[in-house]
Design a protein around this motif. Structure first.
Motif, mmCIF file in Angstrom:
data_model
loop_
_atom_site.group_PDB
_atom_site.id
_atom_site.type_symbol
_atom_site.label_atom_id
_atom_site.label_comp_id
_atom_site.label_asym_id
_atom_site.label_seq_id
_atom_site.Cartn_x
_atom_site.Cartn_y
_atom_site.Cartn_z
ATOM 1 N N ILE A 1 -18.475 1.125 6.475
ATOM 2 C CA ILE A 1 -17.100 1.618 6.383
ATOM 3 C C ILE A 1 -17.077 2.863 5.506
ATOM 4 C CG2 ILE A 1 -14.773 1.137 5.570
ATOM 5 C CD1 ILE A 1 -15.103 -1.737 6.315
ATOM 6 N N ALA A 2 -16.625 3.971 6.097
ATOM 7 C CA ALA A 2 -16.496 5.234 5.362
ATOM 8 C C ALA A 2 -15.030 5.653 5.370
ATOM 9 C CB ALA A 2 -17.375 6.315 5.987
ATOM 10 N N VAL A 3 -14.188 4.759 4.918
ATOM 11 C CA VAL A 3 -12.742 4.987 4.857
ATOM 12 C C VAL A 3 -12.284 4.513 3.489
ATOM 13 C CG1 VAL A 3 -10.499 4.320 5.765
ATOM 14 C CG2 VAL A 3 -12.407 4.665 7.336
ATOM 15 N N ASP A 4 -11.526 5.320 2.780
ATOM 16 C CA ASP A 4 -11.006 4.850 1.501
ATOM 17 C C ASP A 4 -9.533 5.213 1.363
ATOM 18 O OD1 ASP A 4 -11.036 7.539 0.954
ATOM 19 O OD2 ASP A 4 -12.607 7.449 -0.556
ATOM 20 N N ASN A 5 -8.916 4.625 0.353
ATOM 21 C CA ASN A 5 -7.495 4.848 0.088
ATOM 22 C C ASN A 5 -6.655 4.635 1.339
ATOM 23 O OD1 ASN A 5 -5.360 5.391 -1.618
ATOM 24 N ND2 ASN A 5 -5.370 7.584 -1.197
ATOM 25 N N SER A 6 -6.905 3.518 1.994
ATOM 26 C CA SER A 6 -6.225 3.211 3.251
ATOM 27 C C SER A 6 -6.094 1.697 3.390
ATOM 28 C CB SER A 6 -7.028 3.786 4.423
ATOM 29 O OG SER A 6 -6.611 3.238 5.642
ATOM 30 N N TYR A 7 -4.935 1.241 3.876
ATOM 31 C CA TYR A 7 -4.779 -0.202 4.050
ATOM 32 C C TYR A 7 -5.642 -0.724 5.193
ATOM 33 C CZ TYR A 7 -1.771 0.488 8.154
ATOM 34 O OH TYR A 7 -1.286 0.838 9.401
ATOM 35 N N GLU A 8 -6.024 0.171 6.114
ATOM 36 C CA GLU A 8 -6.842 -0.259 7.244
ATOM 37 C C GLU A 8 -8.212 -0.768 6.807
ATOM 38 O OE1 GLU A 8 -4.068 2.932 8.998
ATOM 39 O OE2 GLU A 8 -5.251 2.660 7.162
ATOM 40 N N PHE B 1 0.847 -1.191 0.000
ATOM 41 C CA PHE B 1 0.000 0.000 0.000
ATOM 42 C C PHE B 1 0.879 1.236 0.000
ATOM 43 C CE2 PHE B 1 -2.188 3.485 2.111
ATOM 44 C CZ PHE B 1 -3.354 3.541 1.374
ATOM 45 N N SER B 2 0.519 2.196 -0.853
ATOM 46 C CA SER B 2 1.273 3.450 -0.878
ATOM 47 C C SER B 2 0.338 4.592 -1.257
ATOM 48 C CB SER B 2 2.428 3.381 -1.882
ATOM 49 O OG SER B 2 1.933 3.194 -3.191
ATOM 50 N N ASN B 3 0.601 5.756 -0.690
ATOM 51 C CA ASN B 3 -0.049 6.988 -1.133
ATOM 52 C C ASN B 3 0.825 8.172 -0.745
ATOM 53 O OD1 ASN B 3 -0.553 7.736 1.554
ATOM 54 N ND2 ASN B 3 -2.672 7.018 1.518
ATOM 55 N N ASP B 4 0.394 9.344 -1.102
ATOM 56 C CA ASP B 4 1.221 10.545 -0.919
ATOM 57 C C ASP B 4 1.412 10.909 0.551
ATOM 58 O OD1 ASP B 4 1.400 10.706 -3.643
ATOM 59 O OD2 ASP B 4 -0.272 12.133 -3.849
ATOM 60 N N HIS B 5 0.581 10.380 1.438
ATOM 61 C CA HIS B 5 0.655 10.753 2.850
ATOM 62 C C HIS B 5 1.620 9.866 3.636
ATOM 63 C CE1 HIS B 5 -2.690 13.500 2.312
ATOM 64 N NE2 HIS B 5 -3.341 12.543 1.695
ATOM 65 N N LEU B 6 2.136 8.819 2.998
ATOM 66 C CA LEU B 6 3.042 7.909 3.683
ATOM 67 C C LEU B 6 4.484 8.184 3.283
ATOM 68 C CD1 LEU B 6 1.077 4.554 3.230
ATOM 69 C CD2 LEU B 6 1.181 5.973 5.277
ATOM 70 N N GLU B 7 5.372 8.099 4.259
ATOM 71 C CA GLU B 7 6.784 8.319 3.976
ATOM 72 C C GLU B 7 7.377 7.154 3.197
ATOM 73 O OE1 GLU B 7 8.635 8.988 7.719
ATOM 74 O OE2 GLU B 7 7.669 10.936 8.058
ATOM 75 N N GLU B 8 6.836 5.955 3.409
ATOM 76 C CA GLU B 8 7.292 4.790 2.662
ATOM 77 C C GLU B 8 6.135 3.807 2.496
ATOM 78 O OE1 GLU B 8 9.139 2.280 6.434
ATOM 79 O OE2 GLU B 8 10.487 3.251 5.007
#
Length: 259
Positions: free
Chosen positions: A93-100, A53-60
């Protein structure tokens, strides 16, 4: 036994009866649930890469092998059972673009809890309508994304939430809702909210004071797994309470297609 295209003939899979559509030589259904397949992978290739999983908010990038995936989804599933979730309950579930969201989905599926996917673009009336219509027992959501505060939406629907105790919700406007699980959009901070469970406290370890053993319920491959509302159907939400608008959601089963 094979079925012709678009037929509903019974096919035999793994010595169990199962309905299948458009059976071909390139793909067929298996009687294993999603949880069964994760368990099998965790045993046969525990160090194998399950997802990245990756997106712009994660450092790695965040990487999970099958051992991690099984462990984290199992801990979360056990805590959902301790909260009182049971087979057949609905979890919005109201969460997207997240590995959680994947961990929560797998945890729910492993105990027969049906996931209801919400869009973060929903307005207040859409949140309220869908929570009522699906009878969701729990809601998993971000606290806020950008200038949109999801807790404010819930506070407007049920002002008494501000004074509620987590795990003991009794909201007049949302009578089926018992649990709110909040994920901090900013992972670098851990903010807690009145009446809400933190995702981290449920996902990382056994709940404090809740070390009793839990038994996973039996989940059948034919059990409901996921409810997804389409864009067109959302447009008819206000009409659906007035008209006989029967098919306003898509229902998926806990069946896996093997390729």
């Amino acid at each position: 036994m094979k079925a012709n295209k678009f037929s509903n003939k019974i096919v035999y899979v793994d010595e169990r009866l199962s309905y299948s559509h458009c059976v071909s030589t390139t793909g067929s259904f298996t009687s294993a649930t999603i949880r069964d397949l994760i368990d099998a992978k965790a045993q046969s290739m525990p160090d194998g890469l399950a997802f990245i999983f990756s997106n712009d908010h994660l450092e790695e990038d965040i990487k999970f092998n099958f051992r991690d995936l099984k462990l984290k989804s199992t801990i979360l599933a056990q805590n959902l059972l301790r909260l009182g979730f049971s087979h057949g309950d609905r979890l919005a579930i109201a969460v997207d673009n997240s590995y959680e969201i994947l961990i929560m989905f797998l945890a729910a599926a492993s105990i027969g809890v049906v996931t209801v996917l919400f869009s973060q673009t929903f307005k207040l009336f859409e949140f309220e309508h869908l929570l009522k219509k699906t009878g969701a027992k729990g809601l998993f959501m971000f606290d806020a994304v950008g200038d949109k505060n999801f807790l404010d939406i819930l506070y407007k629907i049920s002002p008494e939430l501000k004074e509620s105790e987590k795990g003991k919700l009794n909201l007049s406007s949302l009578p089926d809702l018992r649990h709110l699980i909040v994920l901090n959009y900013d992972r670098k901070r851990e903010t807690t909210y009145s009446g809400c469970w933190s995702y981290r406290e449920l996902a990382e370890s056994e709940m404090t004071g809740q070390q009793q053993q839990v038994t996973f319920p039996y989940v059948d491959p034919e059990d409901p797994l996921l409810i997804v509302y389409t864009v067109i159907e959302i447009a008819f939400l206000m009409l659906s309470t007035l008209k006989s608008f029967k098919k306003d959601f898509l229902l998926f089963k806990n069946r896996v297609e093997r390729r």
